[in-house]
Scaffold this motif. Structure first.
Motif, PDB file in Angstrom:
ATOM      1  N   VAL A  14       0.827  -1.200   0.000  1.00 44.76           N
ATOM      2  CA  VAL A  14       0.000   0.000   0.000  1.00 44.76           C
ATOM      3  C   VAL A  14       0.867   1.259   0.000  1.00 44.76           C
ATOM      4  CG1 VAL A  14      -1.657   1.320   1.362  1.00 44.76           C
ATOM      5  CG2 VAL A  14      -1.992  -1.142   1.068  1.00 44.76           C
ATOM      6  N   ASP A  15       1.883   1.316   0.845  1.00 50.22           N
ATOM      7  CA  ASP A  15       2.712   2.525   0.860  1.00 50.22           C
ATOM      8  C   ASP A  15       3.605   2.584  -0.372  1.00 50.22           C
ATOM      9  OD1 ASP A  15       4.052   0.346   2.128  1.00 50.22           O
ATOM     10  OD2 ASP A  15       5.523   1.725   2.981  1.00 50.22           O
ATOM     11  N   ASP A  16       3.962   1.428  -0.927  1.00 44.52           N
ATOM     12  CA  ASP A  16       4.640   1.426  -2.231  1.00 44.52           C
ATOM     13  C   ASP A  16       3.751   2.086  -3.283  1.00 44.52           C
ATOM     14  OD1 ASP A  16       5.260  -1.205  -0.701  1.00 44.52           O
ATOM     15  OD2 ASP A  16       6.935  -1.100  -2.095  1.00 44.52           O
ATOM     16  N   ALA A  17       2.442   1.766  -3.228  1.00 44.86           N
ATOM     17  CA  ALA A  17       1.508   2.311  -4.219  1.00 44.86           C
ATOM     18  C   ALA A  17       1.501   3.832  -4.172  1.00 44.86           C
ATOM     19  CB  ALA A  17       0.103   1.755  -3.978  1.00 44.86           C
ATOM     20  N   GLY A  39       8.100  -9.686  -1.274  1.00 50.41           N
ATOM     21  CA  GLY A  39       8.210  -8.975   0.005  1.00 50.41           C
ATOM     22  C   GLY A  39       6.878  -8.970   0.710  1.00 50.41           C
ATOM     23  N   ASN A  40       6.141  -7.894   0.533  1.00 52.00           N
ATOM     24  CA  ASN A  40       4.822  -7.833   1.174  1.00 52.00           C
ATOM     25  C   ASN A  40       3.934  -9.000   0.743  1.00 52.00           C
ATOM     26  OD1 ASN A  40       5.131  -5.420   2.727  1.00 52.00           O
ATOM     27  ND2 ASN A  40       4.955  -4.222   0.843  1.00 52.00           N
ATOM     28  N   VAL A  41       4.019  -9.360  -0.521  1.00 50.60           N
ATOM     29  CA  VAL A  41       3.349 -10.545  -1.071  1.00 50.60           C
ATOM     30  C   VAL A  41       4.326 -11.202  -2.048  1.00 50.60           C
ATOM     31  CG1 VAL A  41       0.886  -9.949  -0.762  1.00 50.60           C
ATOM     32  CG2 VAL A  41       2.142  -8.959  -2.671  1.00 50.60           C
ATOM     33  N   VAL A  83      -1.416  -6.502   7.148  1.00 48.32           N
ATOM     34  CA  VAL A  83      -0.881  -5.139   6.954  1.00 48.32           C
ATOM     35  C   VAL A  83      -1.361  -4.556   5.618  1.00 48.32           C
ATOM     36  CG1 VAL A  83       1.178  -3.690   6.848  1.00 48.32           C
ATOM     37  CG2 VAL A  83       1.171  -5.722   8.325  1.00 48.32           C
ATOM     38  N   HIS A  84      -1.092  -5.274   4.532  1.00 50.45           N
ATOM     39  CA  HIS A  84      -1.366  -4.737   3.187  1.00 50.45           C
ATOM     40  C   HIS A  84      -2.536  -5.432   2.491  1.00 50.45           C
ATOM     41  CE1 HIS A  84       2.413  -2.355   3.026  1.00 50.45           C
ATOM     42  NE2 HIS A  84       2.862  -3.316   3.813  1.00 50.45           N
ATOM     43  N   GLY A  85      -3.239  -6.320   3.214  1.00 50.93           N
ATOM     44  CA  GLY A  85      -4.300  -7.104   2.585  1.00 50.93           C
ATOM     45  C   GLY A  85      -3.702  -8.336   1.911  1.00 50.93           C
ATOM     46  N   ALA A 123      14.760   2.125  -3.788  1.00 46.02           N
ATOM     47  CA  ALA A 123      14.489   0.746  -3.348  1.00 46.02           C
ATOM     48  C   ALA A 123      13.535   0.788  -2.163  1.00 46.02           C
ATOM     49  CB  ALA A 123      15.788   0.057  -2.971  1.00 46.02           C
ATOM     50  N   ILE A 124      12.327   0.242  -2.387  1.00 45.49           N
ATOM     51  CA  ILE A 124      11.294   0.342  -1.349  1.00 45.49           C
ATOM     52  C   ILE A 124      10.724  -1.034  -0.983  1.00 45.49           C
ATOM     53  CG2 ILE A 124      10.741   2.754  -1.801  1.00 45.49           C
ATOM     54  CD1 ILE A 124       8.371   1.917  -3.509  1.00 45.49           C
ATOM     55  N   GLY A 125      11.499  -2.052  -1.248  1.00 46.06           N
ATOM     56  CA  GLY A 125      11.145  -3.408  -0.839  1.00 46.06           C
ATOM     57  C   GLY A 125      12.395  -4.095  -0.311  1.00 46.06           C
ATOM     58  N   GLY A 157      12.520  -2.166  15.718  1.00 48.19           N
ATOM     59  CA  GLY A 157      12.050  -2.686  14.441  1.00 48.19           C
ATOM     60  C   GLY A 157      10.537  -2.747  14.392  1.00 48.19           C
ATOM     61  N   ASN A 158      10.016  -3.284  13.258  1.00 44.83           N
ATOM     62  CA  ASN A 158       8.556  -3.467  13.186  1.00 44.83           C
ATOM     63  C   ASN A 158       8.131  -4.915  12.931  1.00 44.83           C
ATOM     64  OD1 ASN A 158       9.364  -3.509  10.522  1.00 44.83           O
ATOM     65  ND2 ASN A 158       7.991  -1.892   9.813  1.00 44.83           N
ATOM     66  N   VAL A 159       9.100  -5.791  12.608  1.00 38.69           N
ATOM     67  CA  VAL A 159       8.766  -7.213  12.512  1.00 38.69           C
ATOM     68  C   VAL A 159       9.222  -7.927  13.778  1.00 38.69           C
ATOM     69  CG1 VAL A 159       9.028  -9.334  11.177  1.00 38.69           C
ATOM     70  CG2 VAL A 159       9.006  -7.136  10.017  1.00 38.69           C
ATOM     71  N   ALA A 163      14.337  -5.715  14.049  1.00 39.19           N
ATOM     72  CA  ALA A 163      14.415  -5.691  12.585  1.00 39.19           C
ATOM     73  C   ALA A 163      13.206  -5.047  11.918  1.00 39.19           C
ATOM     74  CB  ALA A 163      14.579  -7.114  12.045  1.00 39.19           C
ATOM     75  N   GLU A 164      13.510  -4.231  10.923  1.00 36.56           N
ATOM     76  CA  GLU A 164      12.485  -3.623  10.054  1.00 36.56           C
ATOM     77  C   GLU A 164      12.189  -4.597   8.907  1.00 36.56           C
ATOM     78  OE1 GLU A 164      11.201  -1.912   6.405  1.00 36.56           O
ATOM     79  OE2 GLU A 164      13.278  -2.556   6.757  1.00 36.56           O
ATOM     80  N   PHE A 165      10.984  -4.562   8.349  1.00 33.98           N
ATOM     81  CA  PHE A 165      10.525  -5.573   7.390  1.00 33.98           C
ATOM     82  C   PHE A 165      11.470  -5.759   6.194  1.00 33.98           C
ATOM     83  CE2 PHE A 165       8.343  -6.927   3.568  1.00 33.98           C
ATOM     84  CZ  PHE A 165       7.806  -8.138   3.980  1.00 33.98           C
ATOM     85  N   ASN A 166      11.821  -4.692   5.480  1.00 36.51           N
ATOM     86  CA  ASN A 166      12.568  -4.854   4.228  1.00 36.51           C
ATOM     87  C   ASN A 166      13.936  -5.504   4.466  1.00 36.51           C
ATOM     88  OD1 ASN A 166      10.518  -3.788   2.696  1.00 36.51           O
ATOM     89  ND2 ASN A 166      11.375  -1.702   2.653  1.00 36.51           N
ATOM     90  N   VAL A 167      14.530  -5.208   5.604  1.00 30.62           N
ATOM     91  CA  VAL A 167      15.834  -5.802   5.931  1.00 30.62           C
ATOM     92  C   VAL A 167      15.627  -7.197   6.504  1.00 30.62           C
ATOM     93  CG1 VAL A 167      17.926  -5.520   7.297  1.00 30.62           C
ATOM     94  CG2 VAL A 167      16.851  -3.523   6.218  1.00 30.62           C
ATOM     95  N   MET A 238       3.709   6.505   5.793  1.00 28.74           N
ATOM     96  CA  MET A 238       4.031   6.442   4.367  1.00 28.74           C
ATOM     97  C   MET A 238       5.517   6.143   4.170  1.00 28.74           C
ATOM     98  SD  MET A 238       1.323   6.881   2.489  1.00 28.74           S
ATOM     99  CE  MET A 238       0.780   5.611   3.596  1.00 28.74           C
ATOM    100  N   HIS A 239       5.930   4.968   4.724  1.00 24.13           N
ATOM    101  CA  HIS A 239       7.355   4.614   4.672  1.00 24.13           C
ATOM    102  C   HIS A 239       7.964   4.868   3.286  1.00 24.13           C
ATOM    103  CE1 HIS A 239       6.870   2.347   8.448  1.00 24.13           C
ATOM    104  NE2 HIS A 239       5.810   1.786   7.921  1.00 24.13           N
ATOM    105  N   ASP A 240       7.362   4.223   2.292  1.00 21.78           N
ATOM    106  CA  ASP A 240       8.014   4.183   0.980  1.00 21.78           C
ATOM    107  C   ASP A 240       7.940   5.509   0.231  1.00 21.78           C
ATOM    108  OD1 ASP A 240       8.702   1.592   1.472  1.00 21.78           O
ATOM    109  OD2 ASP A 240       7.058   0.730   0.325  1.00 21.78           O
ATOM    110  N   ALA A 241       6.907   6.285   0.506  1.00 28.52           N
ATOM    111  CA  ALA A 241       6.814   7.588  -0.169  1.00 28.52           C
ATOM    112  C   ALA A 241       7.945   8.520   0.272  1.00 28.52           C
ATOM    113  CB  ALA A 241       5.452   8.225   0.096  1.00 28.52           C
TER     114      ALA A 241
HETATM  115  C1  BDR Z   1       8.392  -1.435   4.750  1.00 25.91           C
HETATM  116  O1  BDR Z   1       7.796  -2.724   4.844  1.00 25.91           O
HETATM  117  C2  BDR Z   1       6.739  -2.843   3.948  1.00 25.91           C
HETATM  118  O2  BDR Z   1       5.649  -3.481   4.538  1.00 25.91           O
HETATM  119  C3  BDR Z   1       6.407  -1.446   3.483  1.00 25.91           C
HETATM  120  O3  BDR Z   1       5.942  -1.455   2.139  1.00 25.91           O
HETATM  121  C4  BDR Z   1       7.715  -0.711   3.595  1.00 25.91           C
HETATM  122  O4  BDR Z   1       8.498  -0.848   2.427  1.00 25.91           O
HETATM  123  C5  BDR Z   1       8.247  -0.745   6.089  1.00 25.91           C
HETATM  124  O5  BDR Z   1       8.893  -1.485   7.091  1.00 25.91           O
END
Ligand code: BDR
Ligand code: CA
Length: 311
Positions: A14-17, A39-41, A83-85, A123-125, A157-159, A163-167, A238-241
């Motif tokens: 969603v935030d990528d969108a 990533g997200n899916v 998170v993103h459906g 890079a947003i994933g 982190g958020n996961v 750790a943050e998701f993308n990493v 709006m992480h990715d924006a």
């Molecule tokens: C990142 O994880 C994904 O869920 C989002 O799209 C963003 O890129 C935030 O941690």
């Protein structure tokens, strides 16, 4: 006006969108392609979503090239859709995308476009495609003007706690990319959490009366509900924006030099970014985002997304 040539490497999301729609509405940016990554899916769905988004933006001419189906080392671990459906874009109904999938792998497309003229990668994933780029095209870093990455966290982190998701999704890839000899700007969670949209902004998008406005509001609604469950309020992050914002308005995000690394071991800390801000690193070309002006960010996102026509 010289337009900044970018490729967006993405796992919509969603935030990528919102990031992609922001970029495609901005004449300052020449969006050469979207490259997809798991990533997200999964990558079938992130590729489909990228095609949906170029259709939505009225830009089916922007190539969408499929990239990596999973992390370098471990098996992909997808979240359950909270998170993103389940479809990655908030589970709205979409027509089948008409924009074709490029007949070229994401990594080869990035290398080819980098060979033509200076290229910025947004890079947003997860960073799997960029790690593969380094492996398949040794020395490619010198052809890349900048890499702007949404990823990592200075603090929590958020996961996991670290750790943050993308990493977290592909720590070995992130470790490779952050160690590469190219100018990186990393936008971690502590920066992206400053970039929120509220219900007032969602109502603004819904009220635009355009396909983009209606779909953005629709995608953000379940994302807001997730934020309420997880963070205790409906403000959507709006992480990715922020990564597109960094390229679109140079200097708008305050950054500082830092040494960046990723923990790939650790029972509790796998996928943690280690951001070393000590003074000795102040002049490094690798930088970390620290502050943005939320009002300016929101005003820009609103203004750019309002540019899309009524139908
Ligand atoms: C990142 O994880 C994904 O869920 C989002 O799209 C963003 O890129 C935030 O941690
Ligand atoms: Ca993303």
């Amino acid at each position: 006006m010289a337009r900044t040539r970018i490729v967006i490497d993405t796992d919509p999301g969603v935030d990528d969108a919102v990031a992609i729609l922001l970029a495609l509405a901005s004449e300052e940016l020449d969006v050469l392609a979207l490259t997809s990554v798991a990533g997200n899916v999964d990558v079938d769905q992130t590729t489909r979503n990228a095609r949906r988004l170029v259709d939505l933006a009225g830009r089916p001419d922007v190539p969408v090239a499929r990239g990596a189906a999973g992390p370098l080392v471990h098996a992909a671990r997808f979240e359950d859709g909270h998170v993103h459906g389940h479809d990655g874009l908030g589970d709205l109904t979409w027509a089948d995308p008409t924009a074709p999938e490029a007949g070229e792998h994401a990594v080869d497309l990035i290398a080819r476009r980098a060979s033509e003229a200076p290229l910025t990668i947004v890079a947003i994933g997860p960073l799997t495609n960029l790690a593969l780029l380094r492996a398949r095209y040794p020395g490619i870093e010198s052809a890349i003007e900048r890499v702007v990455i949404m990823g990592g966290a200075s603090f929590a982190g958020n996961v996991t706690a670290a750790a943050e998701f993308n990493v977290w999704f592909d720590p070995e890839a992130a470790a490779s990319v952050l160690a590469g000899p190219w100018p990186i700007t990393l936008l971690p969670l502590d920066l992206t959490h400053q970039a929120t949209l509220t219900d007032v902004d969602l109502a603004y998008f819904a009220g635009l009366g355009t396909e983009v406005g209606t779909r953005v509001a629709g995608m953000l609604e379940p994302y807001a509900a997730y934020h309420e469950r997880w963070h205790g309020n409906r403000d959507v992050i709006m992480h990715d924006a922020t990564a597109v914002y960094e390229v679109l308005v140079p200097g708008a995000i305050a950054t500082r030099g830092a040494h960046l690394a990723v923990e790939t071991g650790g029972a509790l800390t796998r996928g943690m970014t280690v951001i070393d801000r000590r003074r000795a690193h102040a002049e490094r070309p690798t930088r970390v985002g620290e502050h943005l002006d939320r009002e300016h960010f929101v005003a820009l996102v609103r203004e750019r997304l309002a540019r899309y026509p009524l139908s």
